[in-house]
Enzyme design. Structure first.
Site, PDB file in Angstrom:
ATOM      1  N   PHE A  75       1.890 -11.009  56.312  1.00  0.00           N
ATOM      2  CA  PHE A  75       2.227 -10.080  57.161  1.00  0.00           C
ATOM      3  C   PHE A  75       3.186  -8.990  56.765  1.00  0.00           C
ATOM      4  CE2 PHE A  75       0.614 -12.135  61.189  1.00  0.00           C
ATOM      5  CZ  PHE A  75       0.861 -13.493  60.805  1.00  0.00           C
ATOM      6  N   ASP A  76       2.791  -7.787  56.913  1.00  0.00           N
ATOM      7  CA  ASP A  76       3.803  -6.501  56.822  1.00  0.00           C
ATOM      8  C   ASP A  76       4.756  -6.740  57.881  1.00  0.00           C
ATOM      9  OD1 ASP A  76       3.910  -3.106  57.209  1.00  0.00           O
ATOM     10  OD2 ASP A  76       4.984  -4.156  56.192  1.00  0.00           O
ATOM     11  N   GLY A  77       5.884  -5.978  58.155  1.00  0.00           N
ATOM     12  CA  GLY A  77       6.962  -6.133  59.100  1.00  0.00           C
ATOM     13  C   GLY A  77       6.800  -5.116  59.987  1.00  0.00           C
ATOM     14  N   PHE A 108      -1.990  -8.371  56.644  1.00  0.00           N
ATOM     15  CA  PHE A 108      -2.015  -7.246  57.544  1.00  0.00           C
ATOM     16  C   PHE A 108      -0.962  -6.236  57.356  1.00  0.00           C
ATOM     17  CE2 PHE A 108      -4.642  -9.865  60.669  1.00  0.00           C
ATOM     18  CZ  PHE A 108      -4.295 -11.033  60.378  1.00  0.00           C
TER      19      PHE A 108
END
Lengths: 371, 260
Positions: A211-213, A328
């Site tokens: 995941f991106d943050g 993502f």
């Protein structure tokens, strides 16, 4: 279960199977495949939607339907349907979501071993705008690849949103930006999946989700500051608010359910080689802005296995090392960068970054476009 | 306006005979005989359904002015109280602009006979008992659902239930399986008169309990009857209610798939 065995990663006409590079047809097309009969083993019952983690995938991300897509674009809907029906017994080859779905099934198998009575499992639902005439080909393909997909919706052009809700969908993956945006607006975690030029091999024993943050797990509040006032202000702001948790983003819930399943493995002593592994791959830097991210996760009671703070460096190479089944990000720049290096990357069209991007997001008309 | 000529046509060109649909007056008008200021009946559950049937006919004739595969709508009374309201019923129908070809003013004793005499292909009622009686005599009888039949829509929405579990609550429908199959074939043919988009009829298939194979089988069964579904849903145990609400069918058919 070796994912690359005999399966054509058939993108751009190039065939990656042992069959040789000239033919653009996969082995089963050559043999006019006789479908493998469905295994006679007892099929497990599908879990109740409220207990399961429901992943809805569209047909175009689960399978490779490029050829058919082309027919639709060039010859129209009637020809497209006709072609599909004529080729009903020919299974589609895998699409970008295929290895992700296979990994979900592998996790399920392990969960069933450890907790035979539990319904806390992944449930994959095929959610497609396709006309029901394509249904038999899709069912035949699911059979051929021995996927555990027992639920599907073929909406014939109607919006899938109501059905996503009825199935208590935890994550919706589609190639159609319009539907994904609609889902996000309704509070359903969703992302637009892209097909990498060449898909890198991924693990078949461990599900890896990256995941991106900001604007994915977290809200886009910090990104707004960055865009409005620049990087320095951003670092200042993050340092000052280090102890104030960020607001949640659209995929926080998905990370949460993954965490729940992970704990079930930990409970049976499988922490070291847990079949699920999560990654945070963020442009934040470990030295400064990263702290707030970690503290936020902690305040939510969520764990992430690896946090990679790139301090603005490109994400592609790092992801290529991690080999997640899915990644993502809210920014197309990162999604494209990841896909270029063989990662199955998904765009989460959420937050301030969407208003900045102008190029490359024109919606291509699809046979599954909403009426 | 059904002349006897059309009746012989029925025997000669089976494929293109009209589809005779009988709807009870109770279903067409609000139960309890609610009246508007003019003393006419107020539209009930089956009202939008009749409008949809009408729309299909209009579109069929637009495609082909000589079309004979049309809905032939009969309004039938099934009990003596309604039987006596004949003029109010016809007035109300006319007032609401509904095109009904015939009225049958029968009562509880003889309505079944009327259904048979009029060669009714589909009998729609809100009364469970009436539906049961119809089924037992081999007439395809469908119980209208209060919640779904009344949704106003531009399209006639037909829902096929492919699972034995979802057999219509009208009870055992042994004799009417064949009636169901031939009606379905007619619907399929009507659907085929239109293209993929902008059709006044939409056909959906739902299987409730079984997995993808049972849905696949249902799709094949429909296809063998000449029915191409537009939408297909395989629930495999997901609660039906929300899905049905989304689908908004005017009526449900399940007898085609019964194992008998």
């Amino acid at each position: 279960m070796n994912l690359n065995n005999g399966q054509s990663l058939n993108v751009g006409g190039q065939d990656f199977t042992k069959n040789g590079g000239n033919s653009s047809r996969a082995p089963w097309e050559d043999a006019r495949t006789v479908l493998r009969p469905s295994t006679p083993t007892r099929k497990p019952k599908s879990p109740k939607p409220e207990n399961a983690i429901t992943i809805a995938v569209s047909s175009r991300v689960l399978f490779n339907m490029e050829k058919e897509q082309q027919i639709y674009e060039q010859q129209g809907m009637e020809e497209y349907i006709k072609y599909q029906v004529e080729h009903e017994t020919e299974p589609f080859s895998p699409g970008p979501a295929f290895s992700f779905v296979k990994a979900l099934e592998a996790v399920n198998a392990k969960l069933r071993e450890l907790y035979p009575e539990s319904e806390e499992l992944f449930d994959v639902v095929l959610m497609t705008n396709n006309h029901a005439n394509v249904g038999l080909r899709l069912i035949n393909t699911i059979n051929h690849h021995q996927l555990f997909i027992e639920r599907f919706c073929m909406t014939g052009g109607n919006s899938p949103i109501g059905y996503l809700k009825a199935y208590h969908t935890n994550l919706y993956l589609s190639a159609d930006p319009v539907k994904v945006r609609e889902a996000l607006a309704e509070g359903i975690a969703a992302a637009i999946m892209f097909t990498p030029e060449k898909m890198k091999e991924v693990s078949d024993t461990q599900l890896r989700v990256a995941f991106d943050g900001d604007a994915v797990l977290f809200s886009d509040e910090s990104e707004r500051i960055c865009k409005a006032h620049g990087l320095d202000k951003f670092f200042e702001h993050e340092k000052a608010h280090e102890n104030k948790p960020l607001d949640h983003g659209p995929l926080k819930g998905f990370l949460e359910v993954l965490g729940k399943l992970q704990k079930k493995f930990y409970g049976k002593g499988q922490r070291m080689d847990c079949p699920i592994r999560t990654y945070l791959v963020t442009a934040r830097s470990a030295a400064s802005s990263g702290t707030r991210a970690l503290k936020t996760l902690r305040s939510w009671g969520l764990e992430i296995d690896e946090a990679l703070f790139l301090a603005g460096a490109p994400k592609g190479p790092m992801l290529e090392k991690i080999r997640p089944h899915i990644f993502f990000d809210d920014q197309m720049f990162h999604v494209e960068g990841a896909a270029e290096m063989g990662t199955v990357a998904c765009h989460v069209p959420y937050g301030i970054a969407q208003r900045v991007v102008k190029k490359g997001t024109k919606d291509k008309e699809t046979p599954n476009a909403s009426k | 306006m059904v002349s006897t000529d059309q009746k012989t046509d029925v025997k000669e060109k089976e494929a293109d005979c009209p589809v005779v649909v009988a709807v009870t007056s109770h279903a067409v008008f609000e139960s309890g005989g609610a009246e508007d200021p003019d003393g006419l009946y107020v539209g009930g559950i089956a009202f939008p359904l009749l409008q949809a049937l009408q729309k299909v006919n209009e579109r069929l004739l637009k495609e082909n002015p000589a079309e004979s595969l049309l809905f032939d709508v009969i309004v039938i009374t099934t009990e003596s109280q309604q039987q006596q309201q004949s003029s109010r019923i016809t007035e109300s129908i006319r007032h609401h602009g509904l095109k009904v070809s015939r009225f049958c003013f029968s009562n509880e004793e003889d309505f079944i006979e009327n259904l048979l005499n009029n060669n009714v292909h589909l009998f729609l009622t809100t009364n469970r008992n009436e539906a049961l009686q119809g089924s037992q005599k081999g007439v395809l009888s469908v119980l209208l659902d209060e919640h779904t039949a009344s949704c106003p829509t531009e399209q006639l929405r037909v829902l096929f239930c492919g699972d034995a579990v979802v057999q219509s609550e009208a009870g055992p429908a042994l004799a009417s399986k064949q009636a169901a199959q031939s009606f379905s074939a007619q619907i399929g043919k009507m659907r085929g008169r239109f293209g993929l988009f902008d059709s006044p009829i939409s056909i959906a298939l739902v299987t409730s309990r079984g997995g993808r194979e049972s849905c696949g089988d249902a799709l094949r069964t429909l296809r063998s009857l000449g029915v191409n579904a537009d939408e297909a849903y395989c629930l495999a145990g997901v609660p039906r209610g929300p899905i049905k609400r989304l689908l908004r069918p005017h009526f449900l058919l399940s007898e085609c798939f019964s194992s008998n």
